[in-house]
Structures are given as C-alpha cells and as structure tokens.
Scaffold this motif. Structure first.
Motif, mmCIF file in Angstrom:
data_model
loop_
_atom_site.group_PDB
_atom_site.id
_atom_site.type_symbol
_atom_site.label_atom_id
_atom_site.label_comp_id
_atom_site.label_asym_id
_atom_site.label_seq_id
_atom_site.Cartn_x
_atom_site.Cartn_y
_atom_site.Cartn_z
ATOM 1 N N THR A 1 0.824 -1.213 0.000
ATOM 2 C CA THR A 1 0.000 0.000 0.000
ATOM 3 C C THR A 1 0.857 1.262 0.000
ATOM 4 O O THR A 1 0.702 2.161 -0.849
ATOM 5 C CB THR A 1 -0.941 0.011 1.212
ATOM 6 O OG1 THR A 1 -1.800 -1.131 1.151
ATOM 7 C CG2 THR A 1 -1.784 1.273 1.238
ATOM 8 N N GLU A 2 1.793 1.329 0.951
ATOM 9 C CA GLU A 2 2.623 2.530 1.039
ATOM 10 C C GLU A 2 3.569 2.649 -0.149
ATOM 11 O O GLU A 2 3.862 3.750 -0.630
ATOM 12 C CB GLU A 2 3.392 2.538 2.363
ATOM 13 C CG GLU A 2 4.265 1.317 2.591
ATOM 14 C CD GLU A 2 4.760 1.229 4.020
ATOM 15 O OE1 GLU A 2 4.508 0.185 4.649
ATOM 16 O OE2 GLU A 2 5.390 2.178 4.502
ATOM 17 N N LEU A 3 4.031 1.518 -0.648
ATOM 18 C CA LEU A 3 4.916 1.556 -1.806
ATOM 19 C C LEU A 3 4.162 2.029 -3.046
ATOM 20 O O LEU A 3 4.666 2.844 -3.839
ATOM 21 C CB LEU A 3 5.520 0.169 -2.047
ATOM 22 C CG LEU A 3 6.526 0.060 -3.194
ATOM 23 C CD1 LEU A 3 7.709 1.003 -2.978
ATOM 24 C CD2 LEU A 3 7.015 -1.378 -3.340
ATOM 25 N N GLY A 4 2.932 1.559 -3.227
ATOM 26 C CA GLY A 4 2.127 1.985 -4.363
ATOM 27 C C GLY A 4 1.872 3.484 -4.349
ATOM 28 O O GLY A 4 1.926 4.152 -5.401
ATOM 29 N N ARG A 5 1.604 4.021 -3.147
ATOM 30 C CA ARG A 5 1.373 5.463 -3.039
ATOM 31 C C ARG A 5 2.630 6.249 -3.406
ATOM 32 O O ARG A 5 2.556 7.277 -4.103
ATOM 33 C CB ARG A 5 0.934 5.796 -1.616
ATOM 34 C CG ARG A 5 -0.462 5.325 -1.272
ATOM 35 C CD ARG A 5 -0.732 5.509 0.205
ATOM 36 N NE ARG A 5 -2.082 5.066 0.566
ATOM 37 C CZ ARG A 5 -2.493 4.878 1.817
ATOM 38 N NH1 ARG A 5 -1.650 5.119 2.835
ATOM 39 N NH2 ARG A 5 -3.720 4.470 2.049
ATOM 40 N N ALA A 6 3.783 5.765 -2.941
ATOM 41 C CA ALA A 6 5.031 6.477 -3.225
ATOM 42 C C ALA A 6 5.344 6.471 -4.718
ATOM 43 O O ALA A 6 5.778 7.493 -5.287
ATOM 44 C CB ALA A 6 6.177 5.840 -2.433
ATOM 45 N N LEU A 7 5.128 5.347 -5.364
ATOM 46 C CA LEU A 7 5.391 5.259 -6.809
ATOM 47 C C LEU A 7 4.435 6.141 -7.594
ATOM 48 O O LEU A 7 4.839 6.840 -8.546
ATOM 49 C CB LEU A 7 5.258 3.800 -7.268
ATOM 50 C CG LEU A 7 6.303 2.825 -6.710
ATOM 51 C CD1 LEU A 7 5.983 1.400 -7.147
ATOM 52 C CD2 LEU A 7 7.712 3.210 -7.161
ATOM 53 N N ALA A 8 3.165 6.155 -7.200
ATOM 54 C CA ALA A 8 2.179 6.990 -7.891
ATOM 55 C C ALA A 8 2.503 8.457 -7.717
ATOM 56 O O ALA A 8 2.369 9.261 -8.660
ATOM 57 C CB ALA A 8 0.782 6.679 -7.359
#
Length: 344
Positions: free
Chosen positions: A299-306
């Motif tokens: 979840t947190e990784l997806g937000r950072a990449l987006a």
C-alpha cells in the motif's frame, strides 16, 4: 488405566480450573546411550488441541509414551490432570484415551464386540459400557459398520475404531500418536473433521511428522527436533511469523530515465527508511525491480510510486507458508548443532 465411570465429576471440575492438562518440566528419557527426549518443557492447557510436530526420530512418540504412563521420565517432573507421574499413574490415566500409531484391534471381532471388550478392560459396568460404546460409535460415525468384522474395514475405518476405543469411558484428554498415517486424501479429510469435532469437548495431544496435519487441527504447536523442543507457540503466531518473513516485490517502469534503479530508490526513500537488505536493480531499460523483506508494504509503496509518477508493472506481497516457517526453524536448529560440534 483403571475403572472409569461417567459419574466421575472430577474431570469437569478439573477442566473448570483451566489448569494445565499436561505439564512437563525438564523431562528426559534415554535408551541406553541414546537420549530420545532431552530437557523438555511441555504445557498443554485444558481445552486445547496441541500438536507435537517434528521429523521422524524427533522424540514425539517417546514423549507421548511418557504422558500415557508407558515410560517414566529419567529426569524432570511430569503431571497429567494434576497428578504426578508415575506416582499417581492410575488417577492420572483414569480419564485419558490413547490411540497409538498402529491402532490395536482384533480383526476377527465385529466392531461392536471389540468396543465392548475394550470397555470390559477399562472396568466399565454393564450400563456404563452400553452408554459409552453407543456414544463412541456415534462420535466416530461407525453406526453403519458396527456389525462388520474389524479386519474387513478400510484403513480409515480401522482408525476410527481405534479412536472409538480411546473414547470409551468419556475421557477428557485424548492422546493421538500419528493418527493419520496411511490414510488416503478423503480419509484424511474425514478424520480431520472428526478430530475437530471431538476437540469441542476435550483436550487433545496429537503428534505427526506432517505439518499440514497439525496445522489443520491444532491450536498450539510444539516443534521438536532430535529430542529437543525447538519452538512452542500458537498456530496463529507461527502464521504471523511467516508474514514477518515475507517480501514485497515491485517491478517499476521509469519513463525517460537512464538509471531506473536510482529513480526508484529516490521515489521510495521514505518507505525504505530503516529497512535492511532492500534490493533494487535495473532489469531492462527504464525498468527496475524492487524487493523489500518483512511485512506487507504494497500500500505505502504503491502510493510512493504513484506520487513520483512511476508505473508499477507488478506490485505484490509474497507470504511464506507456515511450512516454510517450520522448516526454517528446523534448519536453524540443525545449524546450531553443527556449530556446537565444531566448537567442541
């Protein structure tokens, strides 16, 4: 194991105290120069299904033989239902049902004859024997074969007959040694369901070298290796340990970058803070692969990449199974033995 009577209220009173049904402290058992069980602490609370898990030769059967009074410990103390063993063996085993790995039975007897015979051996009077046999037949779903010869039954049904014999006298503690060995997949499924049903009213100690069998029925697992206890915890705790040992994996496209690995590292700096052994590598032009050990960070990784306008081609969490956790513990114990031998 001594006469049993359904009128004995000691079981329910003891169970109500929530004291350990089995409590062993530092028990050791040797066969000549071979130490089969070494300094074992074991606590099985009332109302719990506890699984003894380990490879062949781990000491599971020897432990069970001590619990069932077949072998005395060479060292340590052992109590079953609050009674010290072997001093109060008769009282301890009065409400203990035992199913060994090879279920004893007389193949020339009909099922109901065999159960009546076992009831007589337990000292049940005629009325108690009749009630107990009927209850055991029902509990083990043997009503349709009660008039058949034991020797004509399948392996699965013979195991049920052995379990029914262990249920005579309405024991509160069941001890089952490798009860699923030799069963086919359908018999395994049915036997697991039977154990879970019996566990609703009884404490069960069950041994197996097959992880899936213990995971399917147990609340708590004691992992043994070479006579020692390697781990002792709830099934849920072992599952959570598996999640801790997982890994988050991402495959990320970085448009317009000649160094995608560096771009991904910069974009995920806050996510990776404090995490060791992170792997980031360029796998093709404009694509990097990221692997983060530990708990689920998708979840947190997806937000950072987006937020960095990077494209996640793959983003998921690989969770090791509980079997991987057990195997890792066994390998660590084996490595510890090797290091000890080298040091000595």
């Amino acid at each position: 194991m001594g006469p049993r009577s359904r009128g004995d209220s000691g079981v329910s009173e003891y169970r109500a105290t929530r004291l350990p049904m089995i409590e062993a402290r530092g028990i050791t058992r040797r066969y000549g120069r071979v130490t089969a069980v070494q300094n074992l602490d074991l606590m099985v609370p009332a109302g719990v299904v506890c699984g003894l898990l380990g490879p062949n030769g781990a000491g599971k059967t020897t432990t069970i033989r001590m619990v069932t009074g077949m072998l005395p410990p060479d060292q340590g103390t052992l109590e079953v239902r609050g009674h010290p063993m072997p001093q109060e063996r008769r009282q301890a085993l009065a409400r203990l049902g035992y199913l060994p790995e090879s279920a004893p039975s007389n193949p020339e007897m009909r099922v109901i004859e065999y159960l009546r015979f076992r009831g007589d051996l337990l000292g049940l009077d005629r009325a108690d024997r009749h009630r107990s046999v009927a209850a055991a037949l029902e509990a083990c779903d043997l009503g349709g074969v009660e008039r058949r010869l034991v020797g004509q039954l399948s392996k699965g049904f013979r195991q049920r007959v052995g379990l029914a014999a262990a249920l005579l006298g309405d024991p509160e503690l069941l001890v089952l040694d490798e009860p699923t060995v030799g069963l086919d997949p359908r018999q395994l499924r049915d036997f697991r369901a039977l154990i879970r049903r019996l566990a609703e009213e009884r404490t069960i100690l069950i041994s197996s070298h097959i992880m899936q069998e213990i995971e399917a029925v147990a609340d708590r697992v004691v992992l043994m290796h070479q006579g020692r206890k390697v781990a002792d915890d709830t099934i849920e705790s072992f599952r959570q340990a598996g999640e801790q040992g997982g890994r988050t994996i991402a495959r990320v496209e970085v448009p317009g970058s000649d160094d995608p690995a560096t771009a991904v590292r910069e974009a995920t700096r806050t996510v990776l803070e404090g995490v060791g052994e992170v792997r980031i590598e360029t796998v093709s032009p404009r694509v990097a692969r990221l692997e983060i050990p530990g708990t689920d960070r998708t979840t947190e990784l997806g937000r950072a990449l987006a937020s960095a306008r990077l494209i996640a081609l793959r983003l998921d969490f690989e969770r090791p199974g509980i079997e991987d956790v057990f195997l890792d513990l066994l390998e660590r114990d084996a490595d510890s033995d090797t290091e000890t031998e080298v040091a000595s």
